[in-house]
Design an enzyme around this catalytic site. Sequence first.
Site: not given
Ligand code: AHM
Ligand code: MG
Length: 352
Positions: A66, A72, A95-96, A118, A120-121, A282
Site C-alpha cells: 500500500d 502514517d 504494520e509500517e 498498526d 494509522l489504519d 488488525e
Molecule cells: P477495502 O478498501 O479493500 O475495503 O479495505 C478496507 C480495509 C479497512 O477495513 C482497513 O481499515 C484498511 O482496509 C486496512 O488497510 P491499511 O492498513 O492499509 O490502512
Molecule cells: Mg492497517
Amino acid sequence: MKTTKKVITLDEFIYERERDFPFATGELSGLLRDIGFAAKIVNREVNKAGLVDILGTTGISNTTGDEVKKLDLFANEQFITSLQVSGECCGIASEEMETFLPINTEDAKNAKYVVTLDPLDGSSNIDVNVGIGTIFSIYRRQSFFGPCTLEDFLQKGSRQVAAGYIFYGSSTMMVYTTGNGVNGFTLDPSIGEFCLSHPNIKIPETGKIYSVNQGNFLKFDQAIKDYITYCQSEDKTTGRPYSLRYIGSLVADVHRSLLYGGIFMYPASKGAPQGKLRLLFECFPMSFIIEQAGGKASDGQRRILDIQPTELHQKCPVFLGSTQMVEKVEEFIRQAREASAASATPGSAVTA
Ligand code: AHM
Ligand code: MG
C-alpha cells in the site's frame, strides 16, 4: 440539587486497575499510558492534517504494497519514540515496518513486554476526512532476557495481555481491554485528557447492520454471497433486511459494530485467498476487544484468537461482531463445505 459525576481520566483508571494486582510492576500500566500519550500527539496532527503540508504521499510503499502517507509515517515514529523512551517494552512490530524493532537500551532489553502496532489504519481515508485509527496489542515476551526475538511476536492472539484502538473520528476515543472487559475513553480537548465515557462496553447479541466491501461480491465464495443475500432478504423475526454500512476504515467499522451490534467481514476473495487484513496488527487486537465485549471473532471456521501466526505480516479472513450474526455466517460456510465434501465423495449423490 445538581450532582456532578466524577470524571475519571485514562491515567487514573489505569492506576486504579493496577492496584487490583498486588504484584503488578507497573510496566503494563506504563505502556498503556505511553500509548495514550502518543495518541494525543498523533491526534493533534490528524486534526490539523488539512492545514499543514503533511498530507500527500511519500511515494514509498509499505510491506504489503500500500502507498504510505506522510501521516502514517508520523504516527509510526511517534508511537515508536514514545514506547522506546519509556523502556517498558523490549520490541515493537509495526504494520509500517517489514521486520520487528528490538529495543536494546539497558532499560528496555530485559523488559517483559512486546508491542504490535498498526500506527494509522485506514490511510486511504486520510485525504477525505474520514475516521482513521491506531490499533495495538501487548504480549508478554517468550524469550527470557536480552534482545527480543521473532517468536516473541508470533504468539496466538489468545496470549494478548492487552489490546486496543484509538479512533480519530468526530471525537477521539481510546478503547482497550486488558482481558477484564472493555472500556472506552473520550478525549476532552479542552483539558487534553482521555476521560472514561464508555465503561464496561458490551456488544449486543445480535444487530441490524452488516459491514463488508460489497464491491467484491462477485469475487467472494458462494457461501459468502449466500450470506449477503440472506442479510438482504426480508424476515420479520430477525429484522431483515439488515442495513449495509461500510466505511472502509477498520477502526470505524469495528467501533460502530461494538456499540450498535452487527457483523463486520473481510472475507477471502478471488485473488486474495487470505483477505486483506493482517492477523497480528488488525485481526488479533480487534478480536480480543470484540470477545471481551461478549462478541465473537472467526475466520469463518476457527476462533481467530486460536490461530498460530507464522509470519509478522500474515493476513487472515475475518468475521467479527455480534455473536449470533457471526455464528450465522459460520453456519453458511460450514454447510457449503459439507455440501462440497459430500458431492466430492463417490456415490454420495445417489439416494436409495
Ligand atoms: P477495502 O478498501 O479493500 O475495503 O479495505 C478496507 C480495509 C479497512 O477495513 C482497513 O481499515 C484498511 O482496509 C486496512 O488497510 P491499511 O492498513 O492499509 O490502512
Ligand atoms: Mg492497517
